[in-house]
Structure formats: C-alpha cells, structure tokens
Write an enzyme that holds these catalytic residues in place. Structure first.
Site, mmCIF file in Angstrom:
data_model
loop_
_atom_site.group_PDB
_atom_site.id
_atom_site.type_symbol
_atom_site.label_atom_id
_atom_site.label_comp_id
_atom_site.label_asym_id
_atom_site.label_seq_id
_atom_site.Cartn_x
_atom_site.Cartn_y
_atom_site.Cartn_z
ATOM 1 N N HIS A 16 47.562 -3.793 -27.903
ATOM 2 C CA HIS A 16 46.411 -3.274 -28.370
ATOM 3 C C HIS A 16 46.496 -2.504 -29.425
ATOM 4 O O HIS A 16 47.702 -1.697 -29.507
ATOM 5 C CB HIS A 16 45.287 -2.827 -27.392
ATOM 6 C CG HIS A 16 45.491 -1.595 -26.923
ATOM 7 N ND1 HIS A 16 44.517 -0.977 -26.299
ATOM 8 C CD2 HIS A 16 46.550 -1.010 -26.636
ATOM 9 C CE1 HIS A 16 44.986 0.295 -25.678
ATOM 10 N NE2 HIS A 16 46.280 0.472 -25.941
ATOM 11 N N CYS A 25 47.842 6.148 -30.633
ATOM 12 C CA CYS A 25 47.273 4.563 -30.148
ATOM 13 C C CYS A 25 46.635 3.993 -31.165
ATOM 14 O O CYS A 25 46.213 2.740 -30.959
ATOM 15 C CB CYS A 25 46.612 4.826 -28.960
ATOM 16 S SG CYS A 25 47.497 5.389 -27.374
ATOM 17 N N HIS A 29 50.473 -1.197 -29.886
ATOM 18 C CA HIS A 29 51.426 -1.063 -29.152
ATOM 19 C C HIS A 29 51.105 -1.663 -27.943
ATOM 20 O O HIS A 29 49.919 -2.548 -27.846
ATOM 21 C CB HIS A 29 51.463 0.491 -28.856
ATOM 22 C CG HIS A 29 50.188 1.217 -27.968
ATOM 23 N ND1 HIS A 29 49.070 1.318 -29.099
ATOM 24 C CD2 HIS A 29 49.844 1.484 -27.069
ATOM 25 C CE1 HIS A 29 48.064 1.689 -28.458
ATOM 26 N NE2 HIS A 29 48.578 1.697 -26.966
ATOM 27 N N HIS A 31 51.224 -2.115 -23.169
ATOM 28 C CA HIS A 31 51.215 -1.725 -21.810
ATOM 29 C C HIS A 31 51.643 -2.622 -20.803
ATOM 30 O O HIS A 31 51.310 -3.719 -21.061
ATOM 31 C CB HIS A 31 50.026 -0.898 -21.556
ATOM 32 C CG HIS A 31 49.542 0.129 -22.293
ATOM 33 N ND1 HIS A 31 50.220 1.533 -22.281
ATOM 34 C CD2 HIS A 31 48.513 0.224 -23.247
ATOM 35 C CE1 HIS A 31 49.317 2.175 -23.130
ATOM 36 N NE2 HIS A 31 48.476 1.553 -24.029
ATOM 37 N N HIS A 75 50.793 -11.122 -22.298
ATOM 38 C CA HIS A 75 51.337 -11.173 -23.485
ATOM 39 C C HIS A 75 50.434 -11.539 -24.844
ATOM 40 O O HIS A 75 50.922 -12.320 -25.605
ATOM 41 C CB HIS A 75 52.452 -12.062 -23.461
ATOM 42 C CG HIS A 75 53.731 -11.487 -22.678
ATOM 43 N ND1 HIS A 75 53.700 -11.530 -21.211
ATOM 44 C CD2 HIS A 75 54.746 -11.004 -23.252
ATOM 45 C CE1 HIS A 75 54.879 -10.857 -20.841
ATOM 46 N NE2 HIS A 75 55.653 -10.552 -21.880
ATOM 47 N N GLU A 136 47.265 2.041 -16.944
ATOM 48 C CA GLU A 136 47.648 1.742 -18.120
ATOM 49 C C GLU A 136 49.064 2.330 -18.245
ATOM 50 O O GLU A 136 50.075 1.546 -18.990
ATOM 51 C CB GLU A 136 46.783 2.256 -19.268
ATOM 52 C CG GLU A 136 47.285 2.194 -20.780
ATOM 53 C CD GLU A 136 46.389 2.918 -21.545
ATOM 54 O OE1 GLU A 136 45.156 2.126 -21.842
ATOM 55 O OE2 GLU A 136 46.491 3.885 -22.216
#
Length: 150
Positions: A16, A25, A29, A31, A75, A136
């Site tokens: 996201h 952020c 990137h 998680h 994914h 997260e």
C-alpha cells in the site's frame, strides 16, 4: 449456556501507499499482515448436530475470511481511489498486477473497519463478530471491537 469467544488467525502480504502522508509510508511498500478474527456465541447444544459443542466451525469462519479478505488482499496493492495513486494503480493493473482501489486511506485502522463490515454480515445470525486485530508489523497493530461500535 455461556458465551464463548473463539479466534482464528490469518496471514497475508499486502502492499500500500499513504497518499499525502509526511513520512516514509507515502512510498509504495508492503507488510506481512496478521489478522486475528474473534467471534462470540454459544456452543451448539444439539447432540445430533455434527458441530455439537462448537460456537462455529473454524473451517466455516476460515471460508468467510479467506474469501472476503485473504484471497483478495494477499499479494495485492491497495490504493485510495480518490488520490493521484489512481494513475499508478491503472498502470500496475495494465501490467497484470493485483490492485485494490478503496475509498479510504489504506491504513491499518481503516482496513480493519473495512474488514469488520465484510465479515460481520456473513456470519450466522447466532454468531457475532467480537473483535479484529490487524497486525501490520511486529510491534504495531489496529484493533476493532464490536462493543466500541454499537
């Protein structure tokens, strides 16, 4: 009979970006999310029911969460459709990437609200969604509790 809470955990990888954010952020990137889904209800008392003694079959809960969340978000990359990230989303989609466009900033806080709405509407009438915990990172998570949202 007592109300019992049961929890099933799920893992998925999602990318996201937080448009307009003032830190790292803002960049795309990902998680390794851990989602804990807790429901509450009374164990089945009917001894002739194959699910006797269960609040809900873990497999039934897994089916709901897997279809609504894990299979969709795993994914994939999530973008707020109301930001300039829409251009990047279209480019990625055109190249065969899984992209999810949402109408919120894709923070853990907002994702857990979205997930709660997707799950609670599919549970049997006698089972209530109690809480969600979306982890997260190893040290950061958002929680949603039904009691906070009544």
């Amino acid at each position: 009979m007592s109300n019992i809470r049961i929890t099933k955990q799920f893992n998925f990888e999602t990318g996201h970006a937080l448009y307009g954010y003032d830190g790292k952020c803002k960049n795309v990137h990902g998680h390794s999310y851990k989602l804990s889904v807790t429901v509450i209800g009374k164990p089945i008392k009917d001894t002739s029911n194959v699910k006797y003694g269960m609040v809900i079959d873990f497999g039934d809960l897994k089916k709901i969460v897997k279809e609504q969340i894990v299979d969709v978000f795993d994914h994939a990359t999530v973008f707020n459709k109301n930001t300039p990230h829409i251009e990047l989303a279209h480019e990625l989609k055109s190249r065969g990437h899984d992209v999810i466009l949402v109408d919120y900033q894709p923070t853990s806080e907002n994702m857990v609200i979205d997930f709660s709405n997707k799950i609670k509407n599919l549970l049997p009438n006698n089972i209530k969604l109690h809480s969600l915990r979306l982890q997260e990172t190893e040290t950061s998570f958002a929680e949603w509790f039904a009691s906070d949202n009544e």
